[in-house]
Each structure stands twice: as C-alpha cells, then as structure tokens.
Design a protein around this motif. Structure first.
Motif, PDB file in Angstrom:
ATOM      1  N   SER A 258     -44.228  67.032  33.169  1.00 60.27           N
ATOM      2  CA  SER A 258     -42.914  66.633  33.478  1.00 60.27           C
ATOM      3  C   SER A 258     -42.741  67.280  34.989  1.00 60.27           C
ATOM      4  CB  SER A 258     -42.011  67.301  32.513  1.00 60.27           C
ATOM      5  OG  SER A 258     -41.966  68.708  32.457  1.00 60.27           O
ATOM      6  N   ALA A 259     -43.290  68.472  35.396  1.00 59.67           N
ATOM      7  CA  ALA A 259     -42.954  69.071  36.854  1.00 59.67           C
ATOM      8  C   ALA A 259     -44.019  68.292  37.759  1.00 59.67           C
ATOM      9  CB  ALA A 259     -43.359  70.701  36.564  1.00 59.67           C
ATOM     10  N   VAL A 260     -45.316  68.028  37.382  1.00 63.34           N
ATOM     11  CA  VAL A 260     -46.102  67.312  38.230  1.00 63.34           C
ATOM     12  C   VAL A 260     -45.283  65.824  38.387  1.00 63.34           C
ATOM     13  CG1 VAL A 260     -48.147  65.850  38.255  1.00 63.34           C
ATOM     14  CG2 VAL A 260     -48.153  68.243  37.424  1.00 63.34           C
ATOM     15  N   GLU A 261     -44.805  65.317  37.270  1.00 70.76           N
ATOM     16  CA  GLU A 261     -44.332  63.900  37.564  1.00 70.76           C
ATOM     17  C   GLU A 261     -43.134  64.028  38.515  1.00 70.76           C
ATOM     18  OE1 GLU A 261     -42.676  63.257  33.455  1.00 70.76           O
ATOM     19  OE2 GLU A 261     -44.801  62.969  32.911  1.00 70.76           O
ATOM     20  N   GLN A 262     -42.145  64.921  38.505  1.00 67.64           N
ATOM     21  CA  GLN A 262     -41.175  65.083  39.353  1.00 67.64           C
ATOM     22  C   GLN A 262     -41.491  65.510  40.729  1.00 67.64           C
ATOM     23  OE1 GLN A 262     -38.569  68.237  37.387  1.00 67.64           O
ATOM     24  NE2 GLN A 262     -38.221  66.802  35.917  1.00 67.64           N
ATOM     25  N   ARG A 263     -42.585  66.319  40.935  1.00 68.88           N
ATOM     26  CA  ARG A 263     -43.057  66.909  42.349  1.00 68.88           C
ATOM     27  C   ARG A 263     -43.371  65.654  43.046  1.00 68.88           C
ATOM     28  NH1 ARG A 263     -45.042  72.911  42.915  1.00 68.88           N
ATOM     29  NH2 ARG A 263     -43.439  73.924  41.712  1.00 68.88           N
ATOM     30  N   SER A 264     -44.235  64.786  42.255  1.00 69.42           N
ATOM     31  CA  SER A 264     -44.931  63.810  42.820  1.00 69.42           C
ATOM     32  C   SER A 264     -44.115  62.296  42.837  1.00 69.42           C
ATOM     33  CB  SER A 264     -46.085  63.304  42.209  1.00 69.42           C
ATOM     34  OG  SER A 264     -45.789  63.076  40.870  1.00 69.42           O
ATOM     35  N   GLY A 265     -42.655  62.454  42.669  1.00 68.04           N
ATOM     36  CA  GLY A 265     -41.840  61.310  43.101  1.00 68.04           C
ATOM     37  C   GLY A 265     -41.572  60.316  41.908  1.00 68.04           C
ATOM     38  N   TYR A 266     -42.087  60.866  40.634  1.00 70.48           N
ATOM     39  CA  TYR A 266     -41.624  59.883  39.488  1.00 70.48           C
ATOM     40  C   TYR A 266     -40.458  60.297  38.575  1.00 70.48           C
ATOM     41  CZ  TYR A 266     -45.722  57.164  40.859  1.00 70.48           C
ATOM     42  OH  TYR A 266     -46.719  56.525  41.569  1.00 70.48           O
ATOM     43  N   GLY A 267     -39.571  59.255  38.525  1.00 67.04           N
ATOM     44  CA  GLY A 267     -38.456  59.755  37.691  1.00 67.04           C
ATOM     45  C   GLY A 267     -38.379  59.656  36.131  1.00 67.04           C
ATOM     46  N   SER A 268     -39.666  58.934  35.867  1.00 68.82           N
ATOM     47  CA  SER A 268     -39.665  58.927  34.267  1.00 68.82           C
ATOM     48  C   SER A 268     -41.375  59.181  33.895  1.00 68.82           C
ATOM     49  CB  SER A 268     -39.271  57.469  33.687  1.00 68.82           C
ATOM     50  OG  SER A 268     -40.346  56.479  34.148  1.00 68.82           O
ATOM     51  N   ALA A 269     -41.500  59.509  32.761  1.00 64.93           N
ATOM     52  CA  ALA A 269     -42.624  59.978  32.230  1.00 64.93           C
ATOM     53  C   ALA A 269     -43.488  58.812  32.008  1.00 64.93           C
ATOM     54  CB  ALA A 269     -42.719  60.663  31.000  1.00 64.93           C
ATOM     55  N   TYR A 270     -42.949  57.457  31.507  1.00 64.28           N
ATOM     56  CA  TYR A 270     -43.553  56.146  31.389  1.00 64.28           C
ATOM     57  C   TYR A 270     -44.094  55.621  32.848  1.00 64.28           C
ATOM     58  CZ  TYR A 270     -44.135  51.428  30.215  1.00 64.28           C
ATOM     59  OH  TYR A 270     -44.680  50.172  29.954  1.00 64.28           O
ATOM     60  N   ALA A 271     -43.321  55.788  33.796  1.00 64.08           N
ATOM     61  CA  ALA A 271     -43.882  55.206  34.921  1.00 64.08           C
ATOM     62  C   ALA A 271     -45.032  56.021  35.651  1.00 64.08           C
ATOM     63  CB  ALA A 271     -42.604  55.147  36.016  1.00 64.08           C
ATOM     64  N   PHE A 272     -44.688  57.507  35.544  1.00 66.38           N
ATOM     65  CA  PHE A 272     -45.758  58.225  36.022  1.00 66.38           C
ATOM     66  C   PHE A 272     -47.158  57.863  35.417  1.00 66.38           C
ATOM     67  CE2 PHE A 272     -48.370  62.037  35.706  1.00 66.38           C
ATOM     68  CZ  PHE A 272     -48.626  62.308  36.863  1.00 66.38           C
ATOM     69  N   ALA A 273     -46.936  57.766  34.136  1.00 72.70           N
ATOM     70  CA  ALA A 273     -48.146  57.460  33.247  1.00 72.70           C
ATOM     71  C   ALA A 273     -48.965  56.332  33.267  1.00 72.70           C
ATOM     72  CB  ALA A 273     -47.604  57.763  31.542  1.00 72.70           C
ATOM     73  N   ASN A 274     -48.057  55.187  33.665  1.00 67.19           N
ATOM     74  CA  ASN A 274     -48.896  53.956  34.009  1.00 67.19           C
ATOM     75  C   ASN A 274     -49.321  53.870  35.135  1.00 67.19           C
ATOM     76  OD1 ASN A 274     -48.039  52.828  31.533  1.00 67.19           O
ATOM     77  ND2 ASN A 274     -46.267  51.692  32.301  1.00 67.19           N
ATOM     78  N   ALA A 275     -48.601  54.480  36.337  1.00 67.26           N
ATOM     79  CA  ALA A 275     -49.294  54.719  37.523  1.00 67.26           C
ATOM     80  C   ALA A 275     -50.521  55.534  37.829  1.00 67.26           C
ATOM     81  CB  ALA A 275     -48.172  55.041  38.480  1.00 67.26           C
ATOM     82  N   PHE A 276     -50.488  56.591  37.146  1.00 65.92           N
ATOM     83  CA  PHE A 276     -51.730  57.489  37.125  1.00 65.92           C
ATOM     84  C   PHE A 276     -52.805  56.878  36.402  1.00 65.92           C
ATOM     85  CE2 PHE A 276     -54.372  60.963  36.179  1.00 65.92           C
ATOM     86  CZ  PHE A 276     -54.217  61.657  37.287  1.00 65.92           C
ATOM     87  N   LYS A 277     -52.570  56.266  35.116  1.00 63.06           N
ATOM     88  CA  LYS A 277     -53.792  55.344  34.681  1.00 63.06           C
ATOM     89  C   LYS A 277     -54.241  54.508  35.261  1.00 63.06           C
ATOM     90  CE  LYS A 277     -55.083  54.160  29.982  1.00 63.06           C
ATOM     91  NZ  LYS A 277     -55.151  53.936  28.649  1.00 63.06           N
ATOM     92  N   ARG A 278     -53.398  53.337  35.989  1.00 63.25           N
ATOM     93  CA  ARG A 278     -53.754  52.564  36.868  1.00 63.25           C
ATOM     94  C   ARG A 278     -54.677  52.827  38.012  1.00 63.25           C
ATOM     95  NH1 ARG A 278     -49.125  50.240  37.303  1.00 63.25           N
ATOM     96  NH2 ARG A 278     -48.633  51.367  39.252  1.00 63.25           N
ATOM     97  N   GLU A 279     -54.487  53.846  38.517  1.00 61.17           N
ATOM     98  CA  GLU A 279     -55.107  54.679  39.708  1.00 61.17           C
ATOM     99  C   GLU A 279     -56.398  55.118  39.356  1.00 61.17           C
ATOM    100  OE1 GLU A 279     -55.172  54.929  44.013  1.00 61.17           O
ATOM    101  OE2 GLU A 279     -53.885  53.759  42.751  1.00 61.17           O
ATOM    102  N   TYR A 280     -56.345  56.216  38.326  1.00 65.13           N
ATOM    103  CA  TYR A 280     -57.556  56.718  37.972  1.00 65.13           C
ATOM    104  C   TYR A 280     -58.110  56.678  36.499  1.00 65.13           C
ATOM    105  CZ  TYR A 280     -56.007  60.321  41.555  1.00 65.13           C
ATOM    106  OH  TYR A 280     -55.592  60.944  42.728  1.00 65.13           O
ATOM    107  N   GLY A 281     -57.777  55.452  36.006  1.00 61.73           N
ATOM    108  CA  GLY A 281     -58.434  55.012  34.890  1.00 61.73           C
ATOM    109  C   GLY A 281     -58.310  55.737  33.687  1.00 61.73           C
ATOM    110  N   MET A 282     -57.498  56.826  33.660  1.00 58.29           N
ATOM    111  CA  MET A 282     -57.376  57.606  32.604  1.00 58.29           C
ATOM    112  C   MET A 282     -56.089  58.339  32.491  1.00 58.29           C
ATOM    113  SD  MET A 282     -59.582  60.951  33.553  1.00 58.29           S
ATOM    114  CE  MET A 282     -60.977  59.962  34.269  1.00 58.29           C
ATOM    115  N   SER A 283     -55.667  58.856  31.508  1.00 53.54           N
ATOM    116  CA  SER A 283     -54.435  59.674  31.379  1.00 53.54           C
ATOM    117  C   SER A 283     -54.312  60.732  32.449  1.00 53.54           C
ATOM    118  CB  SER A 283     -53.890  59.974  30.136  1.00 53.54           C
ATOM    119  OG  SER A 283     -54.735  60.918  29.650  1.00 53.54           O
TER     120      SER A 283
END
Length: 290
Positions: A258-283
């Motif tokens: 949750s802190a990583v999400e906030q520090r990197s500019g994502y307001g929701s866990a869902y948005a962060f999870a989707n963006a991260f998996k799309r970029e790195y191919g994993m959760s």
C-alpha cells in the motif's frame, strides 16, 4: 535528488570495482559483454580500444556507429555505458598502465538517458574543459599509487564520483552535436523543470496540461517539445518512472504494498496491480519475492 543521481540510483546494483592494470608490450585482451558500465583511464603509455561506436584514431569524441579504433594517451578516458564487448591492446614497445572501473547496472530496465549514449564514449584529457573529471581521475590514481589507510572506503566513493563526471562529460559532448535527446533535455530549462517535478513528486496527479503549466508552456507546445527531446510523451515517461520507482522500492525496502502504491503515484491497489503486471509480467508481490 537531481535527475542524474536518480538515474544512476535506480540502475546501480552492488558496489563498484576498480583496479590498476599493467599492460606489457604487445599485451591484448578481449573484454566480454558486462552487465553494467565500464570505464578505462590511461595513466602511463597508451592503450588502444576497439569496439562498436568508437571513432577513427585521432577523433576527439565518439559519435559514429560501427567498429573502429581509438588510441588513448595519458589522461584519456573511455566509458562503456552499456557493457558492450570490446578489446584492449598495448600497441607500443613500452609498458602501459590504466585504471579499470566496473559498475554493475540493472540492464533489464535501463533508463532512457543511457539509451542516448553510444556503446563506447571516448573523452580526451581536457583539464581545462572538464576540471572536475580530471581532478577525480588524479584522486583515484593517488589512492591506488600511495596505498593509504582507508582506501577500501575511499575508492568506491571516488569511483562513484568518477562515473558521474564521466557521464556529465559524455552528455556535454553529445549536446554539442545533437538538437534532441536526453543530453539536450537536461540542459533545456523548460523540459528539465518538468522532469525534476516528475522525479521529485511522482505521486502528484500530473496531467500533460499541469506539467506544461508548471514548465511554462501550453499543453500542446509542451507535449511536442517534451516528446521531441525525451523520446516519449510526458505521461508515458511519468508512468515508466513511477513503475521503475515502485520496482526499486520493492527491491530495497520492506514497505507494505500500500505504501509502495502511494509513493509511486497510484491511488488504488487495483490500478497499481494492473500497471505493474503489464510492465513487469508478474505481480508486485511475486516481483519482491524473486
């Protein structure tokens, strides 16, 4: 933290290594591909370096593609920013000595600034033009030659300083011959201001319009200028930097997701999870575990 420090900080892995090499007449070696950057500085004699991106002998800087050769005299330096394979030769009848530095980098996700550098960059000795680089080389030479107490602490720090000065000199050389690219973006006050804002406040809800306003340009003019210089649209780079920062936090801290999400500019866990998996191919959780 400034832009160049951020770039090096997210790419560096482990401690740098430094050695003073002695090359007898006729000596030669092939340096294989390396997961990081290398540099060489001649302290006595001369060393000939051959590899992609080097100029013909006698050229003052490195701009052309293809295999070529340059002969380094005392004080001359070469930076190999991408760890490209190359060869080193002592072409004379005398003994040559040179500093050999190695910096491990995360080559899986290199910063776009490094893309702007050729495979090998030569920097002739210019104490009048690059006094800080010249001074750092002299400090490193002194530490290696004098065998002083505390050198195991001093040398890695000096090697970090040397890397920064080498990259600064490379960018300065490139900026004189290029109208676009990171080498010019860092010296363009408008674009540099927007890049600093993204790096200093990645969690802010930036838009192209707000970044343009912060930089002092209209939305359309800013978008065109940013894309031409950086090579990516503003929000594409913003997303890239946010996810790069998130990955670094996952690697180097125990912060909850949750802190990583906030520090990197994502307001929701869902948005962060989707963006991260799309970029790195994993959760993000799996990435941290690996």
């Amino acid at each position: 933290m400034d832009l160049l420090s951020d770039v090096i900080g997210v790419m560096r892995v482990g401690r740098p290594a430094l050695s003073l090499e002695v090359a007898d007449p006729g000596w030669q070696t092939a340096a294989p591909v390396f997961e990081g950057a290398r540099c060489y500085v001649v302290t006595a004699g001369c060393v000939r370096v051959t590899g992609p991106g080097l100029p013909k002998t006698g050229s003052s800087s490195i701009t052309g593609p293809g295999d070529a050769t340059v002969t380094l005299q005392v004080g001359d330096a070469v930076l190999v920013p991408h760890g490209t394979a190359h060869t080193l030769v002592n072409p004379t009848d005398g003994v040559a000595r040179f500093l050999s530095g190695a910096y491990r980098m995360d080559q899986a996700r290199p910063h776009p600034l490094f893309h702007d550098l050729p495979d090998l960059v030569g920097l002739p000795s210019r104490p009048d033009r690059y006094p800080s680089l010249h001074a750092s080389i002299e400090l490193v030479r002194g530490e290696l030659d004098e065998q002083m107490y505390g050198r195991d602490v001093v040398l890695p720090a000096l090697l970090d300083v040397l890397l920064v000065y080498l990259i600064r000199a490379c960018l300065s050389e490139r900026a004189q011959s290029q109208a676009t690219g990171w080498c010019t973006a860092l010296t363009d006050e408008v674009i540099a201001r927007s890049l600093r804002a993204v790096h200093e406040r990645p969690a802010e809800a930036w838009t192209v319009a707000s970044l343009g306003a912060f930089a002092g340009l209209s939305r359309a003019a800013f978008a065109r200028r940013f894309t031409a210089m950086v090579g990516q649209p503003p929000l594409t780079y913003l997303t890239w930097w946010r996810l790069t920062l998130a990955a670094r936090l996952l690697q180097t801290t125990d912060l909850p997701l949750s802190a990583v999400e906030q520090r990197s500019g994502y307001g929701s866990a869902y948005a962060f999870a989707n963006a991260f998996k799309r970029e790195y191919g994993m959760s993000a959780g799996r990435y941290r575990h690996q």
